[in-house]
Scaffold this active site. Structure first.
Site, PDB file in Angstrom:
ATOM      1  N   LYS A 159       0.868  -1.320  -0.100  1.00  0.00           N
ATOM      2  CA  LYS A 159      -0.090  -0.047  -0.237  1.00  0.00           C
ATOM      3  C   LYS A 159       1.031   1.165   0.086  1.00  0.00           C
ATOM      4  O   LYS A 159       0.660   2.074  -0.707  1.00  0.00           O
ATOM      5  CB  LYS A 159      -0.700  -0.088   1.230  1.00  0.00           C
ATOM      6  CG  LYS A 159      -2.137  -0.794   1.011  1.00  0.00           C
ATOM      7  CD  LYS A 159      -3.064  -0.520   2.313  1.00  0.00           C
ATOM      8  CE  LYS A 159      -4.311  -1.550   2.017  1.00  0.00           C
ATOM      9  NZ  LYS A 159      -5.143  -1.515   3.295  1.00  0.00           N
TER      10      LYS A 159
ATOM     11  N   LYS B 212      -7.700 -10.851  -6.768  1.00  0.00           N
ATOM     12  CA  LYS B 212      -8.825 -11.262  -6.010  1.00  0.00           C
ATOM     13  C   LYS B 212      -9.907 -10.220  -5.993  1.00  0.00           C
ATOM     14  O   LYS B 212      -9.557  -8.914  -6.084  1.00  0.00           O
ATOM     15  CB  LYS B 212      -8.306 -11.479  -4.325  1.00  0.00           C
ATOM     16  CG  LYS B 212      -7.820 -10.331  -3.579  1.00  0.00           C
ATOM     17  CD  LYS B 212      -7.612 -10.458  -2.146  1.00  0.00           C
ATOM     18  CE  LYS B 212      -7.849  -9.226  -1.352  1.00  0.00           C
ATOM     19  NZ  LYS B 212      -7.600  -9.165  -0.130  1.00  0.00           N
TER      20      LYS B 212
ATOM     21  N   LYS C 240     -12.440  -4.489  -2.739  1.00  0.00           N
ATOM     22  CA  LYS C 240     -13.002  -2.947  -2.750  1.00  0.00           C
ATOM     23  C   LYS C 240     -12.139  -1.980  -3.544  1.00  0.00           C
ATOM     24  O   LYS C 240     -12.729  -1.119  -4.121  1.00  0.00           O
ATOM     25  CB  LYS C 240     -13.353  -2.370  -1.481  1.00  0.00           C
ATOM     26  CG  LYS C 240     -14.179  -3.268  -0.733  1.00  0.00           C
ATOM     27  CD  LYS C 240     -14.099  -3.111   0.783  1.00  0.00           C
ATOM     28  CE  LYS C 240     -13.547  -3.708   1.685  1.00  0.00           C
ATOM     29  NZ  LYS C 240     -13.827  -4.118   2.863  1.00  0.00           N
TER      30      LYS C 240
END
Ligand code: TYM
Length: 332
Positions: free
Chosen positions: A112, A195, A198
């Site tokens: 991230k 995967k 969101k």
């Protein structure tokens, strides 16, 4: 009953099919055999920028979807993380025994922060796994059911518990991750190599629990497959069809082999139509219940407050033990 803890971030208006199959479906089963605590982790959500009004709404919506999907708030303790101040308080203490290098090695943080750049990355995001450790340790948790992506964070939690106990005396139960089986990893319908998440670039491959049935139908009919036209499971060679088979199997409770037999000699169109039915049958009632609960936010808030009360009692006790163990002077 063994104590169980898990949570989900309120980072979208709706949960998706991956959250449902990977988490909620198992939570629903586990709540009858465990003393279960499930939180909506809003303190985790703010480690990346959130719109304040939207965050409040998403927190309610996430809680409503837990209940709509079958988490019974009179059986399990379903609450909002920030309603129990002990989470932030214990996280601070755990921060002081976490190594800088240790936290730097967390792969989710590395991914991230690499994407965002160092200046856009908050210290909160860096400390995210330590807050997760606090969540788990406050409740004397024995098992933590999570997807594979959370394995390293539970490992860190175990390390911190053991370190604390060794340094300050027996305080925490050392928890165990319950990693969900392979089939519980759900992939994006447009990109079955990654995967369902969101944060995907496009929403076209995400089935949201609160989507209208017609939207769900379109997304499934347009799901990426391959050209050989045989409905059979082959994760490496046929990732798209394999993902759809997994979803079909998880929601219908039937083995993949039975579903393959059903569609033997039929095309992908028929198979996808069958899957649409299964998904709409599952999410239709969930959607209705969730919208119903959201129609009475005062009642929902009341349920969450009662559960936060129950959670606080357990959490406060553990926090007091930890404060005392490290030598913080008790207020007279
Ligand atoms: P979060 O909010 O990213 O995801 C919630 C749960 O959903 C699972 N999941 C999936 N499972 C299968 N297929 C997918 N495509 C998929 N996408 C998500 C995740 O594995 C997870 O179990 N850090 C945690 C929240 C958390 C927590 C905790 C969990 C905070 N404190 C304490 C356990 C215990 C997170 O971000 O999950």
């Amino acid at each position: 009953l063994p104590r169980l803890y898990s949570g989900m971030q309120p980072s979208a208006d709706s949960l998706h099919l991956g959250n449902y199959i990977g988490a909620l479906l198992q939570w629903k089963e586990l709540q009858s055999t465990h003393d279960a605590f499930f939180s909506v982790v809003d303190l985790h959500a703010i480690t990346v920028a959130q719109d304040p009004a939207e965050l409040r709404e998403k927190t309610r919506r996430t809680a409503a979807q837990y209940i709509a999907a079958g988490i019974d708030p009179s059986v399990s303790t379903l609450y909002v993380q920030s309603h129990v101040p002990a989470h932030a308080q214990l996280a601070w203490v755990l921060n002081t025994i976490t190594g800088f290098g240790e936290a730097s090695r967390m792969t989710q943080f590395k991914d991230k922060s690499a994407k965002q750049g160092a200046d856009a990355t908050s210290v909160g995001l860096f400390a995210y796994p330590v807050l997760m450790a606090a969540d788990i340790l406050l409740y004397d948790t024995e098992v933590v059911p999570v997807g594979d992506d959370q394995r390293q964070h539970v490992e860190l939690t175990r390390d911190l518990a053991e370190r604390f106990n060794k340094r300050f005396g027996e305080t925490f139960v050392v928890p165990q991750a319950m990693i969900l089986k392979d089939g519980a990893r759900i992939y994006d319908l447009q990109n079955p190599e990654s995967k369902m998440s969101k944060s995907a670039d496009s929403g076209a491959g995400i089935i949201w629990m609160l989507d209208e049935p017609d939207v769900t139908r379109k997304k499934i009919m347009r799901a990426v497959t391959d050209t050989d036209g045989v409905v059979s499971f082959d994760r490496a060679g046929k990732p798209g069809i394999s993902n759809l088979l997994n979803i079909y199997s998880a929601l219908s409770g039937r083995p993949v082999a039975d579903i393959e037999l059903d569609y033997d000699g039929k095309g992908y169109g028929d198979f996808k139509k069958g899957l649409v039915e299964v998904v709409v049958e599952t999410f239709g009632p969930v959607r209705e219940r969730a919208l119903d609960l959201l129609g009475d936010p005062a009642e929902l808030d009341r349920i969450l407050a009662g559960n936060a009360e129950r959670a606080s009692e357990v959490a406060e006790r553990t926090l007091a033990k930890a404060y005392n163990a490290v030598g913080l002077l008790r207020r007279a």
